[in-house]
Design a protein around this motif. Structure first.
Motif, short mmCIF file in Angstrom:
data_model
loop_
_atom_site.label_atom_id
_atom_site.label_comp_id
_atom_site.label_asym_id
_atom_site.label_seq_id
_atom_site.Cartn_x
_atom_site.Cartn_y
_atom_site.Cartn_z
N HIS A 57 2.61 1.95 -3.34
CA HIS A 57 1.73 2.52 -4.37
C HIS A 57 1.04 3.80 -3.88
O HIS A 57 0.01 4.20 -4.44
N HIS A 58 1.61 4.38 -2.81
CA HIS A 58 1.17 5.69 -2.31
C HIS A 58 -0.30 5.69 -1.89
O HIS A 58 -1.06 6.60 -2.18
N ARG A 59 -0.66 4.62 -1.15
CA ARG A 59 -2.01 4.52 -0.59
C ARG A 59 -1.91 4.29 0.92
O ARG A 59 -2.27 3.21 1.44
N ARG A 70 -4.92 2.98 3.14
CA ARG A 70 -5.24 1.55 3.13
C ARG A 70 -4.43 0.82 4.20
O ARG A 70 -4.96 -0.05 4.91
N ALA A 105 0.84 -1.21 0.00
CA ALA A 105 0.00 0.00 0.00
C ALA A 105 0.87 1.25 0.00
O ALA A 105 0.62 2.20 -0.76
N TYR A 106 1.89 1.29 0.84
CA TYR A 106 2.78 2.45 0.88
C TYR A 106 3.55 2.60 -0.43
O TYR A 106 3.76 3.72 -0.91
#
Length: 415
Positions: free
Chosen positions: A135-137, A140, A132-133
């Motif tokens: 992919h810059h989320r 989540r 998640a990190y």
């Protein structure tokens, strides 16, 4: 004021969710002290240490190289890095077998089954956070942390009424890990079975040679350095001598949790900036990261001083010497500050793929730390063993600073 607000917006969610997970694990241990026998308490504490160490191994072997790979090129094919997922599954299964073996030898087959699953699922969830990190989320990852911690708290509330044994606590961690996987979706779990393990390992081999092998050396040597005083003081002077050191470390545990969380948040940002050639952006990110950690450190110091001087009864028992605890807190504060300054530079070095020189610095620091801690414990007093760890971290920080300075000079020369 606006800058401070933007820093809170950038780092607040990751810090808060990670801190909540840390508190939930602490609650599990406190529950065990009141409801389990002595042997079960020790087994649970050791299993949680194994799981925590697994996070570091995951960072070294899959999370860090995966984050760097997917942020090197905006046009990278999403499926070209699928081999990381089966590799993560192998790592998770290995940890599960170790946890199961420990629980089998020290507790019961039921506890072995539950902690085997808990150990496996914990690393699958951890890599989900990293994914998640990467992919810059970050939201989540934060949702996963909050669901995980909330499930543990709910389980503890039920257990206070019904009672629980070691196997029940293991089952609680299994349910919490499964709940923590929900924010990532079933597609994330399926990617772990997308190819044969042998095919995945074959594709992973270049990553091992170029990155993971050196990162693993760094993780193992850093772990040895960070915990050198724990092992050496306990071995040479006994557990009673380590008690003030442990209390001092307890104050700065939240900072360590935030360092881990914010590293996962900032590594993709720095990696993408370096890959794009945006060196000013990467340096700016490094400075903001460092500023946020130092701000957290300062707040923790204020809280530690308040508790130590105004409410010492909260942490001190009659058998603990206040002066020794105060010295330990001061030295731990210094150690934590060095780590807050060093970590952003280390993450920047990883973003530049300088894994081998970083591992060399870590090995040198490890040698200095073990020697210094041993000498201080024998020649001065066990409480000053923390100064040996501070010295080793200073050696590491200065070595990384030199690598960072050389890189910046080379960028200026190219420009």
């Amino acid at each position: 004021m606006r800058k401070l607000g933007s820093v809170f917006g950038r780092f607040g969610l990751a810090s808060l969710s990670s801190a909540i997970v840390s508190v939930s694990h602490l609650a599990v241990q406190l529950f065990s002290i009141h409801h389990l026998g002595t042997a079960a308490i020790g087994t649970l504490a050791f299993l949680l240490v194994i799981i925590q160490f697994g996070y570091g191994l995951s960072n070294a072997l899959v999370s860090t190289p995966y984050t760097i790979a997917v942020n090197q090129d905006d046009r990278a094919d999403r499926t070209s890095f699928d081999f990381f997922f089966p590799v993560n599954l192998l790592l998770a299964a290995s940890q599960g077998l170790i946890c199961a073996g420990i629980a089998w030898a020290t507790a019961s087959p039921a506890a072995a089954a539950m902690f085997g699953l808990a150990g496996t699922l914990s690393l699958i969830r951890w890599f989900g956070r990293s994914n998640a990190y990467a992919h810059h989320r970050p939201a989540r990852a934060a949702r996963s942390d909050l669901v995980y911690a909330g499930t543990i708290v709910a389980g503890l509330l039920v257990a206070t009424r019904t009672g629980a044994d070691l196997a029940s606590i293991g089952a609680m961690l299994v349910v919490a890990s499964l709940a923590g996987l929900l924010p990532f979706g079933i597609s994330y779990v399926r990617r772990h079975f997308i190819m044969r393990p042998t095919t995945a390992l074959s594709a992973y081999r270049p990553v091992w040679r170029e990155q993971s092998g050196w990162t693993l050396v760094g993780v193992l040597s850093t772990e040895a350095t960070s915990n050198a005083h724990s092992y050496i003081v306990t071995l040479l002077a006994g557990p009673a001598a380590f008690a003030p050191v442990a209390v001092g470390m307890l104050f700065f545990r939240p900072v360590n949790v935030c360092i881990t969380a914010l590293t996962q948040l900032e590594r993709p940002r720095m990696t993408r900036a370096v890959a794009r050639g945006d060196h000013d952006g990467a340096i700016k990110s490094e400075r903001i990261f460092m500023g946020a950690l130092v701000f957290l450190w300062a707040g923790t110091c204020v809280l530690a001083a308040l508790v130590l001087f105004a409410f010492p009864q909260l942490i001190l028992k009659p058998t603990l010497d206040w002066q020794l605890v105060a010295i330990a807190v001061g030295l731990c504060a210094l150690l934590s500050l060095v780590q807050c300054v060093q970590t952003p530079m280390s993450v920047m070095t990883q973003a530049r793929k300088a894994f081998r020189p970083l591992a060399h610095q870590s090995l040198r620091s490890c040698g200095v730390g073990i020697a210094a801690v041993t000498l201080l414990t024998l020649a001065v007093a066990p409480i000053f063993s923390i100064a040996g760890v501070v010295l080793s971290q200073l050696v590491m920080m200065l070595g990384i600073w030199q690598l960072d300075r050389k890189w910046r000079a080379s960028q200026r020369a190219e420009d």
